[in-house]
Design a protein around this motif. Sequence first.
Motif, mmCIF file in Angstrom:
data_model
loop_
_atom_site.group_PDB
_atom_site.id
_atom_site.type_symbol
_atom_site.label_atom_id
_atom_site.label_comp_id
_atom_site.label_asym_id
_atom_site.label_seq_id
_atom_site.Cartn_x
_atom_site.Cartn_y
_atom_site.Cartn_z
ATOM 1 N N PRO A 1 0.694 10.433 2.463
ATOM 2 C CA PRO A 1 1.415 9.288 3.025
ATOM 3 C C PRO A 1 0.544 8.047 3.094
ATOM 4 O O PRO A 1 0.971 6.957 2.738
ATOM 5 N N LEU A 2 -0.645 8.189 3.575
ATOM 6 C CA LEU A 2 -1.608 7.091 3.648
ATOM 7 C C LEU A 2 -2.995 7.703 3.753
ATOM 8 O O LEU A 2 -3.189 8.661 4.506
ATOM 9 N N GLY B 1 -5.243 3.083 4.003
ATOM 10 C CA GLY B 1 -3.994 2.841 4.719
ATOM 11 C C GLY B 1 -4.190 2.865 6.217
ATOM 12 O O GLY B 1 -3.581 2.081 6.955
ATOM 13 N N TYR C 1 0.836 -1.203 0.000
ATOM 14 C CA TYR C 1 0.000 0.000 0.000
ATOM 15 C C TYR C 1 0.869 1.252 0.000
ATOM 16 O O TYR C 1 0.588 2.237 -0.697
ATOM 17 N N ARG C 2 1.945 1.213 0.800
ATOM 18 C CA ARG C 2 2.843 2.367 0.859
ATOM 19 C C ARG C 2 3.521 2.594 -0.504
ATOM 20 O O ARG C 2 3.763 3.730 -0.900
#
Length: 380
Positions: free
Chosen positions: A82-83, A87, A64-65
């Motif tokens: 970032p998320l 996330g 996911y990152r």
Amino acid sequence: MANSRHFLRTEGNRIVNRDGETVVLRGFGLGGWMNMENFITGYPATESAHREAVRYLEAALARYREMGDAPGVGGGEPADSPLGPGGRFLLESLAGARARVGEQDGAIDLWKEALTLAQGAGDGRGVAALFRRMGRAHLSQGSLESALQDFAEGIVAAQDAGDPIAEARLRLVQGVSLQQAGRPGEAQEAVEAALRIGSELGNREMVAKLNRGLLLIYLWKGELELVREKGLEVRGMAGELGDPQLMFWVEWTLAAAAGLRGNTDELQLRIQELERLADRARSPELRLWATELSLEWAYESGAWEVGLGIGEQAASLGRALNERTILPRILVTLALIYMGRGETERARDLVDEAWEISGADGVAAGVEFLNVHTVVPAHI
């Protein structure tokens, strides 16, 4: 048959009952009783599944990152975010999985990252829930100062979000933490404040759990008759709800009160019920708390051989779970048994371990927040 409900012990090469009469065990697979049970080797039938879940969620989060929270992947956040929401879900899921296998430090780090996302999204309820989870993890590590800070911030977040249920839950764990810090008056005030919220909401489950919290405070204050009177009432409430964890803690409080009153017969019966409830809840941590009472009984009654087996297995489980609240007490009681047998070196090692885990060195260093229920046994 009159003594069949009592624990057996060894005397030389014989197995005897409480009156010293030889007992012969007949049946199939009796030797299997000497093997480590599922609650020692891991969660019954689920330990490998929990660890597999950790590996799976770690891989999913890493992927996911790499991909970012792009449209069609998560919640449609910008690629440089970032998320995003998806996330955060993975962060919280992985944190919970790590906590279940005793990796509290890793869980806390993940919850902190999720907390930043929740605060950025203006999700007050999510913020309150994350502070509660982090606080409970800090509490299990014996980090009372961090736990109390988490709960205080969580209460503010719950109030700002207009979420009385979250506030009541946070005040309950705040009360438990204050009680462990040796501040029973403040602990009782926190739980009673939560109980008023639960009563106003008409939430039966919450009221039962909050009354269970008060029972623990009454126990530590030595109000044993009040524990017995209220405990039977709360046990009825827990039975109606069918919550095994709630029933366990009510039963544990009643068992501890029986031990303090010197009623060993009642204590033995309640220990058996505690073990059944811990197995039903599939919780090695609950089984550990039940084992502490079994170990205390073995020490006080002179069934030291039984106590050594119980205590060594419980200590191994506590270490595996990175448990820092109940483990020092188990280690000290186990050390007392070894001391009684003249095995002073083994006793010293266990006390030194309990001293380190409990944070007893903090007394001399002037640390404000210490768990008196772990530090005091380590000093003794």
